[in-house]
Design an enzyme around this catalytic site. Structure first.
Site, mmCIF file in Angstrom:
data_model
loop_
_atom_site.group_PDB
_atom_site.id
_atom_site.type_symbol
_atom_site.label_atom_id
_atom_site.label_comp_id
_atom_site.label_asym_id
_atom_site.label_seq_id
_atom_site.Cartn_x
_atom_site.Cartn_y
_atom_site.Cartn_z
ATOM 1 N N CYS A 54 0.833 -1.210 0.000
ATOM 2 C CA CYS A 54 0.000 0.000 0.000
ATOM 3 C C CYS A 54 0.869 1.262 0.000
ATOM 4 C CB CYS A 54 -0.920 -0.018 1.219
ATOM 5 S SG CYS A 54 -1.663 1.571 1.628
ATOM 6 N N CYS A 57 0.457 3.421 3.067
ATOM 7 C CA CYS A 57 1.122 2.804 4.224
ATOM 8 C C CYS A 57 2.619 3.071 4.177
ATOM 9 C CB CYS A 57 0.868 1.291 4.241
ATOM 10 S SG CYS A 57 -0.881 0.825 4.242
ATOM 11 N N CYS A 401 -2.115 -0.121 -6.147
ATOM 12 C CA CYS A 401 -2.924 -0.886 -5.180
ATOM 13 C C CYS A 401 -3.047 -2.354 -5.584
ATOM 14 C CB CYS A 401 -4.303 -0.239 -5.059
ATOM 15 S SG CYS A 401 -5.540 -1.259 -4.252
ATOM 16 N N CYS A 404 -6.657 -3.515 -6.024
ATOM 17 C CA CYS A 404 -7.226 -2.991 -7.273
ATOM 18 C C CYS A 404 -6.810 -3.871 -8.460
ATOM 19 C CB CYS A 404 -6.769 -1.552 -7.504
ATOM 20 S SG CYS A 404 -7.145 -0.410 -6.148
#
Length: 492
Positions: A54, A57, A401, A404
């Site tokens: 991420c 993140c 992502c 995704c």
């Protein structure tokens, strides 16, 4: 140079190991096997649920590490890798990254919705430790408390048994994450501030004192609802100092920001020189519903470039002026800021007259958009998503992502199965490269909304499964018209 002796080699190795040990993380790493036991050991702990891939993140990681070190001994910070600890993450409803939660004595207490910078996390979490309101015993305590970088909310009461004090303490507990509270049962402490009966006083930060507004505001109402409204209406004043730490509290309003070398630690006088010029003009437009703030340009330079196209050399040392309203529309002042404030006056007159051109961050719309999943960018959002005759299922994604990327083939198959439907659009938008309208709360990726025909101001967040059949079953329930799957009509 000669070769190192075995002893010196051993010594260097030992020092290296010591350095590694010293650099060890102050963030606790928790997992499915020890989460409950470890979290229960701490009165207050902030937990980050994350995924290694991420981007958000990865951006948060160094700030989180720094905050953990600064908070050591006060509040503990922990993290859980959801890619290998799915049971724990599922139990706490984690469906986007990073998700941060505050735990008290092992219980899920509240979602963390504070700043994502190290200093912001430290400030926010310090408020979660200790009493929610600081008791004041003398004038020295009061002066020390209100002489602070942030605003201070102080309750003055005639008795420690006062029902109003009890109500104030409840309110401070409910709002401790956002504001600083203190209280006293000695009314005489407030005499020099005009306090003669039970009341609450909001002290603005001394560094922001100005001839254009009062340095304190009073209220006799102490219920949670009334205090929350009182603070919301007054805490920022006419022109506050916008920072990465308080920016979330200023969202949801039409806001003009003056960006320049704001430095309230080393140059208060110079900082307020420009702020006073903004405030002087702002007083002329106070009744028009626009809020004002000053901010350090270096702190927000990345945002200025990304959102407004303003580079480090634009404007020189003079303030740069931007407006972002609650609809997400953005404007920037093209004329150079003048010391007499006249250029800012003209900019505001044009803004309120609707003469300014909006700035929009958008990818180029694709020349060919005939695929099963339509590509939405900011420039074609109105045409594709806000078409009043069509239902739209819209995915907001980020190119990096992992979730995704896993969803993409399923989402494409969904679009293919529904390609015969003229009333339904399956669409996606790169939320990192395009302005996302503020009515869409996108905190993680992917985030999916159903936007019904005729109700474009009421997008509904999709919370269901992410298999093709999950989407189809959902659309069968909410679609304005019966679905057509391939050549077969699905009657609702």
């Amino acid at each position: 140079m000669g070769t190192l002796s075995p002893f010196r080699m051993f010594l260097l190795f030992a020092l290296a190991q010591q350095k590694v040990f010293v650099a060890a993380s102050d963030v606790l790493e928790l997992g499915d096997s020890d989460f409950d036991d470890m979290v229960a050991e701490y009165e207050t702990v902030l937990v980050e649920f994350f995924a290694p891939w991420c981007g958000h993140c990865q951006q948060l990681a160094p700030e989180y590490e720094t905050a953990a070190t600064k908070l050591k001994g006060t509040v503990s910070l922990a993290k859980v890798d959801c890619t290998v600890n799915s049971e724990t993450c599922g139990r706490f409803g984690v469906n986007g990254y990073p998700t941060l939660k505050i735990f008290r004595n092992g219980e899920d207490f509240a979602a963390y919705d504070g700043p994502r910078s190290a200093d912001g996390i430290v400030s926010y979490m310090k408020k979660q430790a200790g009493p929610s309101s600081v008791p004041l015993h003398n004038e020295r305590d009061l002066d020390a408390f209100v002489n602070h970088f942030e605003a201070s909310v102080v309750g003055f009461f005639s008795s420690a048994d006062s029902s109003q004090m009890a109500e104030f303490l409840k309110a401070s507990s409910a709002m401790r994450d956002s504001h600083r509270f203190a209280h006293t049962a000695d009314l005489s402490l407030g005499l020099k501030h005009g306090v003669e009966s039970d009341m609450v006083v909001l002290f603005r930060p001394p560094r922001l004192n100005s001839k254009f507004e009062d340095s304190l505001v009073k209220s006799e109402a102490v219920s949670i609802a009334s205090l929350r409204q009182f603070i919301r209406d007054n805490v920022f004043g006419l022109c506050p100092h916008l920072t990465a730490e308080n920016r979330e509290n200023m969202r949801g309003r039409d806001l003009l920001v003056a960006y320049y070398d704001v430095d309230y630690l080393r140059n208060i006088k110079g900082t307020n020189y420009w702020r006073n010029r903004v405030m002087k003009v702002a007083t002329q437009f106070q009744s028009q519903g626009l809020s004002y703030a000053v901010a350090n340009r270096a702190e927000f330079q990345e945002e200025l470039e990304e959102e407004f196209g303003l580079g480090p050399s634009d404007g020189g040392e003079l303030p740069l002026i931007t407006i972002r309203n609650r609809e997400g529309h953005k404007y920037s002042m093209q004329e150079e800021f003048t010391r007499d404030g006249k250029s800012l006056e003209r900019f505001l007159e044009d803004y309120f007259a609707g003469k300014l051109k909006r700035q929009v961050k958008s990818e180029a719309a694709p020349e060919n958009n005939d695929g099963p999943v339509k590509v939405v960018v900011a420039d074609n959002f109105e045409e594709l998503v806000n078409n009043p005759s069509k239902d739209v299922l819209l995915e907001f994604y980020a190119p990096w992502c992992g979730h995704c990327k896993s969803l993409e083939p399923k989402y494409t198959e969904l679009g293919e199965q529904l390609s015969a439907n003229t009333h339904i659009v399956i669409a996606k938008m790169d939320a990192t490269a395009n302005d996302v309208p503020p009515t869409y709360d996108v905190q993680g990726f992917p985030t999916i909304f159903f936007v019904p025909a005729g109700q474009k101001d009421q997008p509904r967040k999709y919370e269901g499964g992410r298999e093709v059949n999950d989407f189809l079953n959902y659309l069968k329930e909410v679609a304005t018209h019966p679905l057509i799957l391939g050549n077969a009509r699905e009657d609702l």
